[in-house]
Design an enzyme around this catalytic site. Structure first.
Site, PDB file in Angstrom:
ATOM      1  N   TRP A 176     -10.259  -7.607  -5.998  1.00  0.00           N
ATOM      2  CA  TRP A 176      -9.077  -8.439  -5.729  1.00  0.00           C
ATOM      3  C   TRP A 176      -9.381  -9.909  -5.968  1.00  0.00           C
ATOM      4  CZ3 TRP A 176      -5.391  -5.408  -6.404  1.00  0.00           C
ATOM      5  CH2 TRP A 176      -5.406  -4.103  -5.904  1.00  0.00           C
TER       6      TRP A 176
ATOM      7  N   ASP B  37      -6.470 -14.536   0.708  1.00  0.00           N
ATOM      8  CA  ASP B  37      -5.853 -13.220   0.574  1.00  0.00           C
ATOM      9  C   ASP B  37      -6.284 -12.402   1.782  1.00  0.00           C
ATOM     10  OD1 ASP B  37      -5.031 -10.661  -0.031  1.00  0.00           O
ATOM     11  OD2 ASP B  37      -6.088 -10.526  -1.957  1.00  0.00           O
TER      12      ASP B  37
ATOM     13  N   LYS C 176      -0.646  -2.736   4.190  1.00  0.00           N
ATOM     14  CA  LYS C 176      -1.903  -2.332   4.821  1.00  0.00           C
ATOM     15  C   LYS C 176      -1.961  -2.545   6.327  1.00  0.00           C
ATOM     16  CE  LYS C 176      -4.000  -2.576   0.474  1.00  0.00           C
ATOM     17  NZ  LYS C 176      -4.121  -3.605  -0.541  1.00  0.00           N
TER      18      LYS C 176
HETATM   19  C1  LIG Z   1      -4.220  -4.086  -1.802  1.00  0.00           C
HETATM   20  C2  LIG Z   1      -4.714  -5.442  -1.988  1.00  0.00           C
HETATM   21  C3  LIG Z   1      -4.175  -6.309  -2.950  1.00  0.00           C
HETATM   22  C4  LIG Z   1      -3.052  -5.886  -3.897  1.00  0.00           C
HETATM   23  O1  LIG Z   1      -1.865  -5.901  -3.221  1.00  0.00           O
HETATM   24  P1  LIG Z   1      -0.489  -5.598  -3.987  1.00  0.00           P
HETATM   25  O2  LIG Z   1       0.502  -5.840  -2.893  1.00  0.00           O
HETATM   26  O3  LIG Z   1      -0.544  -4.185  -4.463  1.00  0.00           O
HETATM   27  O4  LIG Z   1      -0.365  -6.557  -5.097  1.00  0.00           O
HETATM   28  C5  LIG Z   1      -4.691  -7.575  -3.047  1.00  0.00           C
HETATM   29  N1  LIG Z   1      -5.690  -7.986  -2.252  1.00  0.00           N
HETATM   30  C6  LIG Z   1      -6.235  -7.184  -1.317  1.00  0.00           C
HETATM   31  C7  LIG Z   1      -7.338  -7.686  -0.459  1.00  0.00           C
HETATM   32  C8  LIG Z   1      -5.772  -5.886  -1.166  1.00  0.00           C
HETATM   33  O5  LIG Z   1      -6.309  -5.078  -0.245  1.00  0.00           O
END
Ligand SMILES: *Cc1c(COP(=O)(O)O)cnc(C)c1O
Length: 356
Positions: free
Chosen positions: A101, A168, A192
């Site tokens: 990511w 993020d 998540k």
């Molecule tokens: C799942 C995830 C993403 C991607 O998220 P999307 O909503 O599918 O774009 C980005 N960063 C992290 C840390 C993730 O776990």
């Protein structure tokens, strides 16, 4: 048979939330309308949006000089959007690369300016969190990924820097207490810990916006979404409603400090088994391993299929590891109960007894 859902995302949500969400799809609070067929401008949905924002503020103690947005496009769109809104023309930013990511965030930001990859754990397949690095005073911000969903590592402390922080937090937001004042921008895909896929949470400090000298397309401009209170265009109503229900559930349970204790207890139970069972080995550096996504392998990979089948027989779903790590990943988001972790640990113990 009860299913124990270890999916990495979209992931398990509380059963009580799913029941309320299901009801709302048929008849939202006796309006005779479904939550998915009612105007986002209706007083009912405006109230949902306001409540969802208020719950984010309350649960994470978001100060008043920050805005809370629900956008679309996932965390993946934030890789570009965050840089577009915070990185000045001819400016530079620092990024820590701790996995898939972060790498994607770096790739998108590079379209907009000079990006210094100040640290990376790529040399050891992202199995640890880098700790020794210097961040130039010149950068506009430092970006990092708090929890590396795929590689099973997690920052346990803030990076040591004076730089503004952009983060993020997709896979550990709302799993523990955080100090929002340490960050200029936090973003997270909902799927998540917050709710179903479709919504993306953004928490941004107001005074960092509007200084890039760039022309920003409306849909990618945080200031426009702020002005329109996340309703510049049609928001993902069902996702936001279900996120609101999930946050109500979290609040009733005692909020992020309570869930943090529960999440720690789940992680301790599983890591204890990974560390003591001779058939298994954790893949992440011990100090850096994730409370949300423990990753582990069998010392003898030829046993992978039989272990996977033993776990499926016990009702365990979603523990096959990501292809870039192999083995297994047991994602233990907020709604997964300690009892489900005990089921997995029991399968591991039984596997040792019969195969060890
Ligand atoms: C799942 C995830 C993403 C991607 O998220 P999307 O909503 O599918 O774009 C980005 N960063 C992290 C840390 C993730 O776990």
């Amino acid at each position: 048979m009860k299913i124990h859902n270890y999916s990495a995302g979209p992931c398990i949500l509380p059963k009580s939330v799913m029941e309320k969400a299901a009801e709302s799809v048929v008849n939202y609070q006796n309006t005779g309308l479904s939550i998915v067929e009612m105007s986002h401008r209706s007083k009912e949905f405006v109230a949902v949006m306001e409540k969802a924002v208020a719950l984010v503020r309350e649960l994470l103690h978001v100060p008043l000089d920050y805005e809370v947005l629900f956008l679309q496009g996932g965390a993946s769109m934030q890789f570009y959007m965050s840089a577009l809104n915070l990185l000045p023309l001819n400016g530079s930013a620092a990024y820590i690369n701790t996995g898939t990511w972060s790498s994607k965030a770096i790739k998108e930001a590079k379209l907009l300016g000079r990006i210094d990859e100040v640290a990376s754990s790529k040399d050891k397949n992202f199995s640890y969190i880098p700790k020794d690095y210097a961040v130039s005073q010149e950068v506009s911000y430092l970006h990092y990924t708090t929890n590396n969903t795929i590689f099973g590592t997690q920052f346990k402390e803030l990076p040591k820097t004076n730089a503004r922080l952009v983060c993020d937090m997709s896979s550990d937001i709302m799993s523990k207490a955080i100090d929002v004042t340490k960050y200029d921008l936090i973003y997270a895909g909902a799927q998540k810990n917050i709710g179903p896929a479709g919504a993306t949470l953004v928490i941004v400090k107001k005074d960092v916006l509007g200084h890039t000298g760039r022309v920003i397309p409306s849909m990618l401009d945080y200031q426009i979404h702020i002005e329109k209170e996340s309703m510049f265009n049609t928001p993902p109503c069902f996702s936001i409603y279900t996120a609101m229900l999930t946050m109500e559930w979290l609040k009733e349970l005692g909020g992020v400090t309570e869930i943090e204790q529960r999440n720690k207890a789940k992680a301790e139970l599983l890591y204890q088994e990974i560390d003591t069972n001779p058939l298994f080995r954790g893949t992440a550096a011990i100090d850096d391993r994730s409370v949300m996504n423990p990753t582990f392998v069998l010392e003898d990979a030829s046993l992978n299929d039989s272990f996977l089948h033993a776990s499926i027989d016990a009702g365990i779903s979603g523990i096959k590891g990501h292809r870039s790590v192999g083995g297994f990943r047991a994602s233990m988001y907020n709604a997964l109960e300690l009892e489900s972790v005990q089921v997995l640990v029991d399968v591991m113990k039984e596997f040792e007894r019969t195969r060890g």
